[in-house]
Design a protein around this motif. Structure first.
Motif, PDB file in Angstrom:
ATOM      1  N   ASP A  72     -11.298 -10.323  -4.468  1.00  0.00           N
ATOM      2  CA  ASP A  72     -10.162 -10.951  -3.797  1.00  0.00           C
ATOM      3  C   ASP A  72      -9.044  -9.932  -3.653  1.00  0.00           C
ATOM      4  N   PHE A  73      -8.506  -9.830  -2.439  1.00  0.00           N
ATOM      5  CA  PHE A  73      -7.339  -8.974  -2.228  1.00  0.00           C
ATOM      6  C   PHE A  73      -6.143  -9.865  -1.894  1.00  0.00           C
ATOM      7  N   PHE A  74      -5.030  -9.632  -2.573  1.00  0.00           N
ATOM      8  CA  PHE A  74      -3.832 -10.429  -2.338  1.00  0.00           C
ATOM      9  C   PHE A  74      -2.810  -9.550  -1.627  1.00  0.00           C
ATOM     10  N   VAL A  75      -2.283 -10.062  -0.534  1.00  0.00           N
ATOM     11  CA  VAL A  75      -1.341  -9.280   0.258  1.00  0.00           C
ATOM     12  C   VAL A  75       0.074  -9.742  -0.057  1.00  0.00           C
ATOM     13  N   ALA A  76       0.961  -8.798  -0.333  1.00  0.00           N
ATOM     14  CA  ALA A  76       2.350  -9.141  -0.612  1.00  0.00           C
ATOM     15  C   ALA A  76       3.248  -8.527   0.444  1.00  0.00           C
ATOM     16  N   GLU A  77       4.323  -9.262   0.725  1.00  0.00           N
ATOM     17  CA  GLU A  77       5.237  -8.820   1.782  1.00  0.00           C
ATOM     18  C   GLU A  77       6.551  -8.402   1.154  1.00  0.00           C
ATOM     19  N   PHE A  78       6.973  -7.170   1.398  1.00  0.00           N
ATOM     20  CA  PHE A  78       8.281  -6.709   0.924  1.00  0.00           C
ATOM     21  C   PHE A  78       9.098  -6.280   2.131  1.00  0.00           C
ATOM     22  N   ASP A  79      10.372  -6.666   2.186  1.00  0.00           N
ATOM     23  CA  ASP A  79      11.270  -6.310   3.291  1.00  0.00           C
ATOM     24  C   ASP A  79      10.639  -6.604   4.655  1.00  0.00           C
ATOM     25  N   GLY A  80       9.937  -7.739   4.741  1.00  0.00           N
ATOM     26  CA  GLY A  80       9.391  -8.128   6.035  1.00  0.00           C
ATOM     27  C   GLY A  80       8.139  -7.389   6.448  1.00  0.00           C
ATOM     28  N   LYS A  81       7.637  -6.497   5.573  1.00  0.00           N
ATOM     29  CA  LYS A  81       6.410  -5.777   5.936  1.00  0.00           C
ATOM     30  C   LYS A  81       5.315  -6.088   4.918  1.00  0.00           C
ATOM     31  N   LYS A  82       4.135  -6.363   5.423  1.00  0.00           N
ATOM     32  CA  LYS A  82       3.015  -6.605   4.517  1.00  0.00           C
ATOM     33  C   LYS A  82       2.450  -5.246   4.116  1.00  0.00           C
ATOM     34  N   ASN A  83       3.056  -4.650   3.102  1.00  0.00           N
ATOM     35  CA  ASN A  83       2.668  -3.278   2.795  1.00  0.00           C
ATOM     36  C   ASN A  83       2.061  -3.117   1.408  1.00  0.00           C
ATOM     37  N   THR A  84       1.824  -4.214   0.709  1.00  0.00           N
ATOM     38  CA  THR A  84       1.308  -4.077  -0.649  1.00  0.00           C
ATOM     39  C   THR A  84       0.078  -4.952  -0.821  1.00  0.00           C
ATOM     40  N   VAL A  85      -0.919  -4.411  -1.485  1.00  0.00           N
ATOM     41  CA  VAL A  85      -2.127  -5.191  -1.728  1.00  0.00           C
ATOM     42  C   VAL A  85      -2.437  -5.145  -3.226  1.00  0.00           C
ATOM     43  N   ALA A  86      -2.860  -6.289  -3.772  1.00  0.00           N
ATOM     44  CA  ALA A  86      -3.179  -6.362  -5.191  1.00  0.00           C
ATOM     45  C   ALA A  86      -4.595  -6.876  -5.350  1.00  0.00           C
ATOM     46  N   PHE A  87      -5.312  -6.326  -6.313  1.00  0.00           N
ATOM     47  CA  PHE A  87      -6.677  -6.815  -6.579  1.00  0.00           C
ATOM     48  C   PHE A  87      -7.024  -6.526  -8.038  1.00  0.00           C
ATOM     49  N   GLU A  88      -8.083  -7.185  -8.491  1.00  0.00           N
ATOM     50  CA  GLU A  88      -8.456  -7.074  -9.894  1.00  0.00           C
ATOM     51  C   GLU A  88      -9.619  -6.105 -10.052  1.00  0.00           C
ATOM     52  N   SER A  89      -9.572  -5.342 -11.160  1.00  0.00           N
ATOM     53  CA  SER A  89     -10.732  -4.525 -11.508  1.00  0.00           C
ATOM     54  C   SER A  89     -10.884  -4.550 -13.025  1.00  0.00           C
ATOM     55  N   TYR A  90     -12.003  -4.024 -13.492  1.00  0.00           N
ATOM     56  CA  TYR A  90     -12.337  -4.200 -14.906  1.00  0.00           C
ATOM     57  C   TYR A  90     -12.613  -2.871 -15.590  1.00  0.00           C
ATOM     58  N   GLY A  91     -12.269  -2.804 -16.875  1.00  0.00           N
ATOM     59  CA  GLY A  91     -12.585  -1.642 -17.695  1.00  0.00           C
ATOM     60  C   GLY A  91     -13.034  -2.112 -19.067  1.00  0.00           C
ATOM     61  N   LYS A  92     -13.832  -1.268 -19.708  1.00  0.00           N
ATOM     62  CA  LYS A  92     -14.385  -1.694 -20.987  1.00  0.00           C
ATOM     63  C   LYS A  92     -13.360  -1.492 -22.097  1.00  0.00           C
ATOM     64  N   GLY A  93     -13.024  -2.551 -22.789  1.00  0.00           N
ATOM     65  CA  GLY A  93     -12.083  -2.465 -23.898  1.00  0.00           C
ATOM     66  C   GLY A  93     -12.793  -2.536 -25.229  1.00  0.00           C
ATOM     67  N   PHE A  94     -12.068  -2.970 -26.247  1.00  0.00           N
ATOM     68  CA  PHE A  94     -12.616  -3.025 -27.603  1.00  0.00           C
ATOM     69  C   PHE A  94     -13.508  -4.247 -27.780  1.00  0.00           C
TER      70      PHE A  94
END
Lengths: 204, 194
Positions: free
Chosen positions: B72-94
């Motif tokens: 899933d990619f989430f698009v965020a809008e700052f100052d009227g421009k859709k210029n940021t994208v957020a998504f989840e990824s995974y790494g191995k922890g303890f």
């Protein structure tokens, strides 16, 4: 079977209340009674499954071959449990996160199979409905009693189910929570005390 | 023999009806469950790292396939421009996989913020990766092309004291996110403009 419908219903509330009198269904009783919200949530889920499976098994009691009856009961129970799991995920996700694995584990809860085998398989639909409802409500009340005790003493808070309202510091701000009670050994101690009280009250 | 067949038929019939019922309930609740999961698992981390955006990233989302898995990619809008994208990824922890949401600015390739969503790290030690904002804040403003490593591995990230493995896991998750980002940047752009 001369008992009336009302008697079938009320026996689950006191005389045969599942966790304390029949001593059935202890796994969720011990595991989820950390807070009132969890206890009641679990109780409602079990009540729903119990009523549905009791009614359905009673309806089909003549159609189920005797030799495979346990397998059929488990299919019925597992189906309703999965329905509850999905509905809870869709409409009460935070509660689902809290109860987690204990929702699917309702399938192996002795109360369900016990009532199916001991009651629903031998009685008419209306009586089975009353039995399931009584047992379920009795189970819910038992969990609520245990979890109120554990939450207030062990955490110092009281969370009311469904409305999301909670009281902090029930016993005053200087109260130091007795954390032992919300941990697993505390569950055994509380359950033991509860059984003791129930036996004392019932002795007369 | 006839008895045996009767038993088979009875159990098979029961299973069929149960299976059909469950499939229809699942179908009916599927969408709502997905929304609930996004709101309660990813929502808090998203609203934290995308603070000040003018849309609701949970509504403005799209999916891309990565090796048969949906991201899933989430698009965020700052100052009227859709210029940021957020998504989840995974790494191995303890204690298992750590899920990290990484928000990246598409114009500058800089990290807007990261937030831990799911983990099974030790409470009080590794769990601080989620609760202590100063750890996640280190990633803010770094270029996504940086190598993300903790200081003891020769990188720039200060590990959480007592939780080096967890810190490495978060770094690994951000590194994985950077690979995903590089690989799919063009598609992400296309999806946002569409």
């Amino acid at each position: 079977m001369a008992k009336s419908i009302v008697q079938e219903f009320t026996k689950g509330l006191w005389a045969e209340v599942p966790p304390f009198r029949l001593v059935l269904g202890l796994c969720p009783t011990l595991a989820v009674t950390k807070s009132l919200e969890n206890g009641v949530g679990m109780g409602v889920a079990v009540t729903f499954v119990l009523v549905c499976s009791n009614v359905l098994i009673s309806l089909l009691r003549n159609a189920i071959p005797k030799k495979v009856r346990i397998a059929c009961y488990i299919i019925v129970i597992a189906t309703f449990v999965t329905v509850v799991e999905l509905v809870m995920q869709a409409y009460a996700y935070p509660l689902f996160l809290q109860l987690g694995i204990f929702i699917p584990l309702i399938v192996v809860n002795c109360i369900l199979l016990g009532r199916a085998e001991a009651f629903a398989a031998k009685n008419k639909v209306i009586a089975s409905l009353a039995d399931g409802l009584g047992m379920g409500i009795g189970f819910t009340l038992a969990l609520a009693a245990l979890s109120v005790f554990r939450e207030i003493l062990g955490n110092g808070t009281l969370t009311f189910p469904f409305i999301g309202y909670s009281i902090h510091n029930v016993l005053g701000p200087s109260f130091q929570p007795f954390v032992f009670l919300v941990q697993a050994p505390g569950a055994f101690v509380c359950l033991g005390l509860m059984l003791c009280i129930m036996n004392m009250l019932g002795k007369k | 023999m006839r008895d045996m067949i009767k038993l088979f038929v009875a159990v098979a019939l029961f299973s069929m009806v149960a299976g059909g019922l469950l499939a229809s309930v699942r179908e009916a609740t599927k969408e709502r469950i997905e929304v609930q999961q996004l709101t309660f698992v990813k929502g808090p981390a998203l609203s934290q790292i995308l603070e000040g955006c003018t849309n609701n990233p949970l509504d403005d989302r799209f999916k891309l396939k990565d090796n048969g898995k949906d991201i899933d990619f989430f698009v965020a809008e700052f100052d009227g421009k859709k210029n940021t994208v957020a998504f989840e990824s995974y790494g191995k922890g303890f204690g298992g996989d750590i899920g990290v949401i990484v928000a990246v600015n598409l114009e500058t390739d800089e990290i807007v913020g990261i937030g831990v969503t799911t983990h099974s790290e030790t409470p009080g030690l590794g769990s601080r990766a989620k609760t202590d904002p100063s750890f996640a804040a280190q990633f803010k403003g770094l270029s996504i092309n940086n190598p993300f490593k903790v200081k003891s591995d020769g990188g720039e990230i200060d590990a959480i004291s007592g939780a080096t493995v967890t810190s490495r896991g978060v770094c690994a998750a951000v590194t994985a996110a950077s690979e995903t980002y590089k690989q799919y940047k063009n598609e992400i752009m296309k999806n946002i403009q569409a």
